[in-house]
Design an enzyme around this catalytic site. Structure first.
Site, PDB file in Angstrom:
ATOM      1  CD  GLU A   1      -1.491  -0.890   5.721  1.00 54.51           C
ATOM      2  OE1 GLU A   1      -0.837   0.158   5.745  1.00 54.51           O
ATOM      3  OE2 GLU A   1      -2.732  -0.929   5.855  1.00 54.51           O
TER       4      GLU A   1
ATOM      5  CB  SER B   1       1.216   0.293   3.233  1.00 49.25           C
ATOM      6  OG  SER B   1       1.261   0.779   4.553  1.00 49.25           O
TER       7      SER B   1
ATOM      8  CB  SER C   1       6.464   8.540   8.408  1.00 51.44           C
ATOM      9  OG  SER C   1       6.872   7.200   8.551  1.00 51.44           O
TER      10      SER C   1
END
Length: 378
Positions: A22, A210, A346
């Protein structure tokens, strides 16, 4: 009122990048945080960790830290030197950060008052960096060693939730020695699991995020390939049953009087993808619905469960809790994320925006909470 050790502004080290898969998402997240930190209130020191683990002094340039034309950023692109390194203190009596390059005298960069660790995945979000900061006596944003480790390891996260009476979905674990010593037996474990709970199943790394390394497996034919893909990210593999229902998320933020839950969000079905995978999240930017269209009773229940999960894992600072609202009306908690995606688009910041806490205020609240909280046992 700003909390600070002296008349100078508190100094925030934003640490990002890292050795996990990530890495790029961590860089993107850090760029957003660097843009939002109030420079009149704080001094900022950006520190990137390269993919091979070197701590590098980086440019304070958020414009270079975004995904551009589907290309992912990296710390290597931002580092001011290809071989210079940053060192945190290991003496709790000192918070001075030092920069060194081969053949040069080390240079003091001054004291750091708090670290904002924007790392996702192993070697950063999993308690390892938190342990280093505890040894150094440097305050930091987010959960401590135990909660960070629990939040990263999906197997033990589920075990903790079960022990606190929180609802989780069916799962089995394939440990490294299971697959390496007797793959046939490990394969049979999954087949038996699917016989009980049905195909498809989701095969994923136990300690990644993720949606990296996750595969949706419809039958036995695709199982080995999915396990090997998950093992590219983590030798321990988690296999989960398909939970049918709506994907609901809820943010938790620690206030002075304790943790509070945000309005929840919903991740609608992603028609262009088989499930909510990495590309859907970060490349094609699947749009969540905030607030989620839930009844008042459903909203209250998911908020209660989110705070309960935060407390069960002994979290601090912030958490995003992910749920499935099943067709029978019951919520099942899928996982918590102790350092969720943190760009303005987000889900975690969006949920708090809708709850009355804007992005810059959210960043400030987290820094101030970290400055108030001591390191060590608490």
């Amino acid at each position: 009122m700003s909390i600070q050790p002296s008349s100078r502004k508190p100094r925030v080290a934003v640490v990002f990048g890292g050795r996990s898969s990530e890495h790029a998402i961590s860089v993107v997240t850090a760029g957003a945080v660097l843009s939002a930190i109030d420079r009149d209130k704080y001094d900022v020191l950006p520190i990137g960790i390269t993919t091979d683990g070197r701590w590098a002094l980086t440019a304070d340039d958020p414009s270079r830290m975004a995904i551009a034309d589907r290309a992912l950023p990296s710390v290597e692109q931002l580092a001011e030197s290809s071989d210079g390194s940053v060192m945190l203190p290991v003496d709790p009596a000192s918070r001075e950060v030092v920069y060194s390059e081969p053949g040069s005298v080390p240079k003091a960069l001054g004291d750091v008052d708090v670290v904002f660790p924007m790392l996702h995945g192993p070697y950063g979000e999993d308690g390892t960096l938190q342990g280093l900061l505890e040894l150094s006596g440097v305050p930091y944003v987010g959960s401590g060693v135990l909660a960070s480790a629990v939040g990263m390891d999906k197997e033990y996260m589920k075990r903790v939730f079960i022990s606190f009476g929180l609802p989780v979905g069916p799962y089995v674990v394939i440990r490294p020695r299971d697959w390496e010593n007797d793959p046939a037996a490990a394969r049979k474990t999954v087949v038996d699991f699917a016989a009980d709970h049905g195909w498809p199943v989701f095969v994923k790394p136990a300690r990644a995020g993720s949606s990296m390394g996750i595969s949706k497996v419809n039958d036995l034919a695709g199982l080995d390939e999915a396990i090997e893909e998950a093992r590219r990210h983590d030798p321990k593999v988690l296999v989960e049953s398909l939970l049918r229902g709506r994907e609901i998320e809820c943010g938790v933020l620690e206030f002075e009087d304790g943790p509070r839950a945000s309005v929840p969000a919903e991740i609608p079905p992603v028609t262009a993808h088989d499930f909510y995978d990495f590309e859907a999240k970060y490349i094609d930017s699947a749009e969540g619905v905030v607030p989620a269209p839930l009844t008042p009773e459903q909203t209250a229940e998911v908020q209660r469960l989110a705070v309960a999960a935060f407390d069960a894992a002994s979290c601090e600072g912030l958490v995003r809790a992910d749920f499935f609202l099943q067709d029978d009306g019951e919520f099942v908690i899928n996982e918590i994320n102790t350092m969720p995606g943190f760009t303005p688009i987000s889900m975690y910041p969006r949920m708090w925006q809708e709850s009355g806490v804007g992005y810059a205020e959210l960043v400030d609240r987290l820094i101030q909470a970290a400055l108030r909280r001591p390191t060590g046992l608490r």
